[in-house]
Motif scaffolding. Sequence first.
Motif, mmCIF file in Angstrom:
data_model
loop_
_atom_site.group_PDB
_atom_site.id
_atom_site.type_symbol
_atom_site.label_atom_id
_atom_site.label_comp_id
_atom_site.label_asym_id
_atom_site.label_seq_id
_atom_site.Cartn_x
_atom_site.Cartn_y
_atom_site.Cartn_z
ATOM 1 N N SER A 96 0.794 -1.232 0.000
ATOM 2 C CA SER A 96 0.000 0.000 0.000
ATOM 3 C C SER A 96 0.827 1.283 0.000
ATOM 4 C CB SER A 96 -0.948 0.009 1.204
ATOM 5 O OG SER A 96 -0.198 -0.084 2.396
ATOM 6 N N ASP A 97 2.094 1.199 0.352
ATOM 7 C CA ASP A 97 2.939 2.402 0.411
ATOM 8 C C ASP A 97 3.500 2.694 -0.980
ATOM 9 O OD1 ASP A 97 4.762 4.413 0.912
ATOM 10 O OD2 ASP A 97 5.488 3.503 2.775
ATOM 11 N N ILE A 98 2.772 3.510 -1.735
ATOM 12 C CA ILE A 98 3.126 3.768 -3.135
ATOM 13 C C ILE A 98 4.473 4.472 -3.262
ATOM 14 C CG2 ILE A 98 2.439 5.015 -5.220
ATOM 15 C CD1 ILE A 98 -0.454 4.465 -4.470
ATOM 16 N N LYS A 99 4.776 5.417 -2.377
ATOM 17 C CA LYS A 99 6.044 6.151 -2.468
ATOM 18 C C LYS A 99 7.240 5.217 -2.293
ATOM 19 C CE LYS A 99 4.349 10.658 -1.062
ATOM 20 N NZ LYS A 99 4.441 11.750 -0.095
ATOM 21 N N ARG A 100 7.190 4.362 -1.289
ATOM 22 C CA ARG A 100 8.295 3.418 -1.074
ATOM 23 C C ARG A 100 8.368 2.407 -2.213
ATOM 24 N NH1 ARG A 100 8.833 1.815 5.283
ATOM 25 N NH2 ARG A 100 8.821 3.944 6.045
ATOM 26 N N LEU A 101 7.200 1.936 -2.634
ATOM 27 C CA LEU A 101 7.172 0.958 -3.719
ATOM 28 C C LEU A 101 7.767 1.549 -4.987
ATOM 29 C CD1 LEU A 101 6.364 -1.830 -4.752
ATOM 30 C CD2 LEU A 101 4.082 -0.908 -5.221
ATOM 31 N N LEU A 102 7.416 2.784 -5.314
ATOM 32 C CA LEU A 102 7.963 3.416 -6.517
ATOM 33 C C LEU A 102 9.472 3.619 -6.397
ATOM 34 C CD1 LEU A 102 7.160 4.373 -9.267
ATOM 35 C CD2 LEU A 102 6.630 6.609 -8.319
ATOM 36 N N SER A 103 9.944 3.987 -5.217
ATOM 37 C CA SER A 103 11.389 4.118 -5.004
ATOM 38 C C SER A 103 12.081 2.772 -5.204
ATOM 39 C CB SER A 103 11.674 4.629 -3.595
ATOM 40 O OG SER A 103 11.153 5.908 -3.421
ATOM 41 N N LEU A 104 11.483 1.719 -4.664
ATOM 42 C CA LEU A 104 12.035 0.371 -4.815
ATOM 43 C C LEU A 104 12.059 -0.026 -6.290
ATOM 44 C CD1 LEU A 104 11.344 -2.734 -2.738
ATOM 45 C CD2 LEU A 104 10.959 -2.828 -5.170
ATOM 46 N N ILE A 105 10.973 0.270 -6.996
ATOM 47 C CA ILE A 105 10.880 -0.087 -8.420
ATOM 48 C C ILE A 105 11.977 0.608 -9.222
ATOM 49 C CG2 ILE A 105 9.447 0.164 -10.489
ATOM 50 C CD1 ILE A 105 6.993 -0.119 -8.572
ATOM 51 N N LEU A 106 12.188 1.890 -8.974
ATOM 52 C CA LEU A 106 13.228 2.621 -9.709
ATOM 53 C C LEU A 106 14.612 2.056 -9.416
ATOM 54 C CD1 LEU A 106 11.821 6.247 -9.359
ATOM 55 C CD2 LEU A 106 11.800 4.785 -11.401
ATOM 56 N N LEU A 107 14.867 1.700 -8.164
ATOM 57 C CA LEU A 107 16.147 1.087 -7.813
ATOM 58 C C LEU A 107 16.297 -0.272 -8.494
ATOM 59 C CD1 LEU A 107 18.785 1.078 -6.180
ATOM 60 C CD2 LEU A 107 17.488 -0.018 -4.327
ATOM 61 N N ALA A 108 15.236 -1.081 -8.467
ATOM 62 C CA ALA A 108 15.285 -2.402 -9.105
ATOM 63 C C ALA A 108 15.550 -2.274 -10.602
ATOM 64 C CB ALA A 108 13.982 -3.155 -8.851
ATOM 65 N N HIS A 109 14.912 -1.291 -11.238
ATOM 66 C CA HIS A 109 15.130 -1.086 -12.667
ATOM 67 C C HIS A 109 16.573 -0.666 -12.947
ATOM 68 C CE1 HIS A 109 13.180 0.404 -16.661
ATOM 69 N NE2 HIS A 109 14.118 -0.496 -16.845
ATOM 70 N N LEU A 110 17.083 0.226 -12.130
ATOM 71 C CA LEU A 110 18.472 0.662 -12.277
ATOM 72 C C LEU A 110 19.442 -0.516 -12.113
ATOM 73 C CD1 LEU A 110 20.406 3.086 -12.607
ATOM 74 C CD2 LEU A 110 20.393 3.287 -10.128
ATOM 75 N N ILE A 111 19.193 -1.363 -11.135
ATOM 76 C CA ILE A 111 20.041 -2.541 -10.912
ATOM 77 C C ILE A 111 19.953 -3.490 -12.101
ATOM 78 C CG2 ILE A 111 20.307 -4.637 -9.515
ATOM 79 C CD1 ILE A 111 19.539 -2.883 -7.075
ATOM 80 N N ASN A 112 18.733 -3.747 -12.595
ATOM 81 C CA ASN A 112 18.568 -4.651 -13.745
ATOM 82 C C ASN A 112 19.305 -4.142 -14.975
ATOM 83 O OD1 ASN A 112 17.038 -6.671 -12.570
ATOM 84 N ND2 ASN A 112 15.092 -5.750 -13.107
ATOM 85 N N VAL A 113 19.104 -2.883 -15.306
ATOM 86 C CA VAL A 113 19.762 -2.311 -16.490
ATOM 87 C C VAL A 113 21.277 -2.294 -16.290
ATOM 88 C CG1 VAL A 113 20.034 -0.214 -17.874
ATOM 89 C CG2 VAL A 113 17.751 -0.990 -17.227
ATOM 90 N N GLY A 114 21.721 -1.933 -15.087
ATOM 91 C CA GLY A 114 23.156 -1.925 -14.799
ATOM 92 C C GLY A 114 23.785 -3.296 -14.946
ATOM 93 N N LEU A 115 23.116 -4.319 -14.436
ATOM 94 C CA LEU A 115 23.647 -5.683 -14.556
ATOM 95 C C LEU A 115 23.725 -6.127 -16.011
ATOM 96 C CD1 LEU A 115 22.006 -7.586 -11.570
ATOM 97 C CD2 LEU A 115 24.438 -7.177 -11.950
ATOM 98 N N VAL A 116 22.698 -5.809 -16.791
ATOM 99 C CA VAL A 116 22.708 -6.173 -18.209
ATOM 100 C C VAL A 116 23.869 -5.486 -18.925
ATOM 101 C CG1 VAL A 116 21.460 -5.921 -20.394
ATOM 102 C CG2 VAL A 116 20.261 -6.757 -18.363
ATOM 103 N N LEU A 117 24.071 -4.205 -18.638
ATOM 104 C CA LEU A 117 25.173 -3.473 -19.280
ATOM 105 C C LEU A 117 26.536 -4.022 -18.867
ATOM 106 C CD1 LEU A 117 23.869 0.199 -19.094
ATOM 107 C CD2 LEU A 117 24.150 -1.219 -21.133
ATOM 108 N N ILE A 118 26.712 -4.297 -17.583
ATOM 109 C CA ILE A 118 27.995 -4.804 -17.098
ATOM 110 C C ILE A 118 28.268 -6.203 -17.637
ATOM 111 C CG2 ILE A 118 29.238 -5.586 -15.029
ATOM 112 C CD1 ILE A 118 27.822 -3.197 -13.559
#
Length: 124
Positions: free
Chosen positions: A78-100
């Motif tokens: 239910s905590d949309i702000k935390r969830l959105l922050s988590l989602i952005l971090l997860a996306h950054l990690i996924n893209v970073g891992l693919v690039l590396i």
Amino acid sequence: KRQSIKSLPIIFLTLLIWLAHLGWIYYTFQAFNIKISLLALSLGLVLVTLGTLVPSPPAYLGTFEALWLGVFLALGVSDIKRLLSLILLAHLINVGLVLILGSISLLFLGLSFREVLKVKRIGV
């Protein structure tokens, strides 16, 4: 029978990758103090992964965030702000891992980004 024995390492590595992915997502949810059961998290991961089959822009920009937000809100987060922050971090990690990992793979294959991105014209 022989073919199924040859498939065992692939099945094992696939399970290992899924468990590793589930693990880092679980600990990321914990770090953001978002409470969710492991079962709900597993279901969410599967649904988000299936959702990426939908055609989307490069790096799933926007699609990734919408999928995660929709799935995990539906699963009771239910905590949309935390969830959105988590989602952005997860996306950054996924893209970073693919690039590396992709860059490391190119090094091992002896290829450059320019060679990979070069488009060859056939029959022109």
